[in-house]
Write a protein that holds these residues in place. Structure first.
Motif, short mmCIF file in Angstrom:
data_model
loop_
_atom_site.label_atom_id
_atom_site.label_comp_id
_atom_site.label_asym_id
_atom_site.label_seq_id
_atom_site.Cartn_x
_atom_site.Cartn_y
_atom_site.Cartn_z
N LEU A 50 -7.58 38.25 7.50
CA LEU A 50 -7.16 37.33 6.44
C LEU A 50 -8.21 37.30 5.33
O LEU A 50 -9.41 37.28 5.61
N ARG A 51 -7.75 37.30 4.10
CA ARG A 51 -8.63 37.05 2.96
C ARG A 51 -8.27 35.68 2.40
O ARG A 51 -7.10 35.42 2.07
N ILE A 52 -9.28 34.82 2.31
CA ILE A 52 -9.05 33.42 1.97
C ILE A 52 -9.97 33.02 0.82
O ILE A 52 -11.16 33.36 0.82
N GLU A 53 -9.41 32.32 -0.15
CA GLU A 53 -10.19 31.78 -1.27
C GLU A 53 -10.36 30.28 -1.04
O GLU A 53 -9.37 29.55 -0.87
N VAL A 54 -11.62 29.86 -0.99
CA VAL A 54 -11.94 28.46 -0.66
C VAL A 54 -12.68 27.85 -1.84
O VAL A 54 -13.81 28.25 -2.17
N ASP A 55 -12.06 26.89 -2.48
CA ASP A 55 -12.70 26.17 -3.59
C ASP A 55 -13.46 24.98 -3.02
O ASP A 55 -12.85 24.01 -2.53
N HIS A 56 -14.79 25.07 -3.04
CA HIS A 56 -15.62 23.98 -2.52
C HIS A 56 -16.78 23.75 -3.48
O HIS A 56 -17.02 24.54 -4.40
N ASP A 57 -17.50 22.64 -3.28
CA ASP A 57 -18.55 22.30 -4.23
C ASP A 57 -19.96 22.58 -3.70
O ASP A 57 -20.91 21.90 -4.08
N ALA A 58 -20.08 23.61 -2.84
CA ALA A 58 -21.41 24.05 -2.40
C ALA A 58 -21.54 25.57 -2.53
O ALA A 58 -21.94 26.26 -1.58
N PRO A 63 -20.30 31.35 0.31
CA PRO A 63 -19.37 31.96 -0.65
C PRO A 63 -18.04 31.23 -0.69
O PRO A 63 -17.71 30.42 0.18
N GLN A 64 -17.25 31.58 -1.68
CA GLN A 64 -15.93 30.98 -1.84
C GLN A 64 -14.80 31.95 -1.53
O GLN A 64 -13.64 31.56 -1.57
N ARG A 65 -15.15 33.18 -1.21
CA ARG A 65 -14.16 34.15 -0.73
C ARG A 65 -14.54 34.56 0.69
O ARG A 65 -15.64 35.06 0.91
N TRP A 66 -13.64 34.35 1.63
CA TRP A 66 -13.91 34.58 3.04
C TRP A 66 -13.00 35.67 3.58
O TRP A 66 -11.85 35.86 3.14
N PHE A 67 -13.54 36.38 4.56
CA PHE A 67 -12.77 37.39 5.30
C PHE A 67 -12.76 36.93 6.76
O PHE A 67 -13.83 36.68 7.34
N VAL A 68 -11.58 36.82 7.35
CA VAL A 68 -11.44 36.24 8.69
C VAL A 68 -10.75 37.24 9.61
O VAL A 68 -9.73 37.84 9.24
N LYS A 69 -11.31 37.41 10.81
CA LYS A 69 -10.69 38.27 11.83
C LYS A 69 -10.25 37.39 13.00
O LYS A 69 -11.04 36.60 13.54
N THR A 70 -9.00 37.56 13.40
CA THR A 70 -8.46 36.89 14.58
C THR A 70 -7.69 37.93 15.39
O THR A 70 -7.47 39.05 14.93
N PRO A 71 -7.28 37.60 16.61
CA PRO A 71 -6.53 38.58 17.41
C PRO A 71 -5.28 39.07 16.68
O PRO A 71 -4.66 38.35 15.90
N ILE A 108 -22.13 36.53 8.29
CA ILE A 108 -21.23 35.80 9.17
C ILE A 108 -21.37 34.31 8.90
O ILE A 108 -22.46 33.74 8.98
N LEU A 109 -20.26 33.66 8.57
CA LEU A 109 -20.25 32.23 8.29
C LEU A 109 -19.98 31.41 9.54
O LEU A 109 -20.50 30.31 9.71
N ALA A 110 -19.15 31.95 10.43
CA ALA A 110 -18.82 31.26 11.68
C ALA A 110 -18.26 32.27 12.65
O ALA A 110 -17.60 33.23 12.26
N VAL A 122 -15.53 34.57 10.93
CA VAL A 122 -15.40 34.21 9.52
C VAL A 122 -16.63 34.75 8.81
O VAL A 122 -17.76 34.41 9.17
N MET A 123 -16.42 35.60 7.83
CA MET A 123 -17.55 36.22 7.13
C MET A 123 -17.31 36.19 5.63
O MET A 123 -16.20 35.96 5.15
N SER A 124 -18.36 36.42 4.92
CA SER A 124 -18.25 36.52 3.47
C SER A 124 -17.44 37.75 3.10
O SER A 124 -17.66 38.84 3.64
#
Length: 359
Positions: A50-58, A63-71, A108-110, A122-124
């Motif tokens: 998954l490619r996810i755009e996250v608008d946050h205030d930090a 980063p504000q663009r995340w790459f996520v791997k799941t099964p 790696i973010l998480a 969850v990675m940048s």
């Protein structure tokens, strides 16, 4: 970081939400708020990406663009990867080993894995840093190949013949690899036959019988391809698992990481990453470069002829891997898969690699 124990597992792309992203952001900045979350893309293969755009205030903290791997959401891919828990192994790698690896890797973010419930990374997103992701069927230049070979030598040299480290991380060749070998032995012949049939003219007919004989005796041949000295190997080093930072390579997708024979990574990379004409012209010099880099890393003198012989033998595995991937289907884009079958088949035929493994 804060709230490290807050669950972040996803059952599917539909679970991506503002509260889910907030749980991750809060690990880095407790007062930061997520304003919006956009699921930009979903790609299903050996895993769901998954490619996810996250608008946050930090933004100064993460980063504000995340790459996520799941099964994987594809049932065939999930059936092949879930039982040996490949994604769980990659999570464990990033949690326990990646900080010591002398290679460029994504941030790696998480990372979380819970038995019976799944795993997530969850990675940048590489685009956040203007890194260029590779594609599986990219045809690399000699200069790029030399860089990758040199970086793999750094990895292999760091862990070369270190039994104490091997003992500390026995999980690398533990449950996941045992299940993988058992499944491989059980399914090797039907998958090889199906892959060869699907490949058609991409594989010369002279490879069919030795490839099926290899599949029928897979356990024995795998033992022959796991000689000493052992080191840490990526085991899936094709162009799609490499990214580029200016001219330097970085390495992705550590689901198959294990202890093994280092030259196997080189064989896999050169067979998949170079067009056959370029590989033929430069593989010996690239192997010599690898040997020189290993010696610079302190592993001692490397016999060039013996190394090249082991390289020739290890060329059977990239051919097997790409042919079986084709047989299963849905794990790689079909056109790219066929191109890698073609390249690896030519490499195995050029060196009569199956015959080298015969007693």
């Amino acid at each position: 970081m804060k709230d490290l124990n807050t669950p972040i597992l996803l059952s599917g792309p539909g679970d991506v939400s503002l509260p889910w992203a907030q749980r991750i952001v809060s690990r880095y900045a407790g007062q930061a708020k997520v304003k919006a979350v956009n699921l930009a893309s979903v790609d299903v293969g050996t895993s769901t990406r998954l490619r996810i755009e996250v608008d946050h205030d930090a933004p100064e903290l993460l980063p504000q663009r995340w790459f996520v791997k799941t099964p994987s959401l594809a049932w065939k891919s999930r059936a092949i990867t879930a039982l040996p828990r490949f994604l769980h192994k990659e999570v464990r790698f990033y949690q326990r080993l990646s900080g010591h690896i002398p290679l460029k890797m994504p941030r790696i973010l998480a990372a979380e894995s819970r038995f019976g419930r799944g795993s997530i990374l969850v990675m940048s997103d590489l685009a956040e840093h203007d890194f260029r992701p590779g594609r599986a069927a990219d045809a690399l230049s000699v200069e790029q190949a030399r860089l990758v070979v040199g970086h793999l030598a750094k990895l292999h040299g760091r862990y070369w013949n270190r039994p104490a480290v091997l003992h500390q991380h026995r999980w690398l060749n533990g449950f996941s690899q045992q299940v993988e070998h058992s499944m491989g032995a059980l399914l090797a012949v039907p998958l090889m036959k199906r892959g060869l049939a699907r490949a058609g003219g991409y594989v010369v007919t002279g490879l069919h019988k030795p490839a099926i004989r290899y599949a029928a005796n897979r356990r024995r041949y795998k033992r022959l391809l796991a000689n000493e000295p052992m080191t840490l190997v990526h085991y899936d080093c094709h162009p799609g698992n490499i990214f580029w930072t200016d001219r330097e390579p970085g390495f992705l997708d550590w689901q198959l990481v294990r202890w093994g024979e280092g030259v196997g990574d080189i064989a896999y990379f050169l067979a998949t990453g170079l067009q056959p004409e370029l590989r033929r012209a430069h593989e010996r010099s690239l192997l010599q470069h690898y040997a020189a880099e290993l010696e610079s890393a302190g592993v001692g003198a490397v016999n060039d002829n013996a190394l090249f012989r082991r390289y020739q033998a290890h060329l059977v595995y990239p051919f097997e891997a790409m042919t079986v991937t084709l047989a299963i289907g849905g794990m790689m884009q079909a056109e790219a898969n066929l191109e890698l079958v073609r390249r690896t088949a030519i490499a195995a035929a050029d060196h009569d690699s199956f015959a080298i493994l015969e007693p």
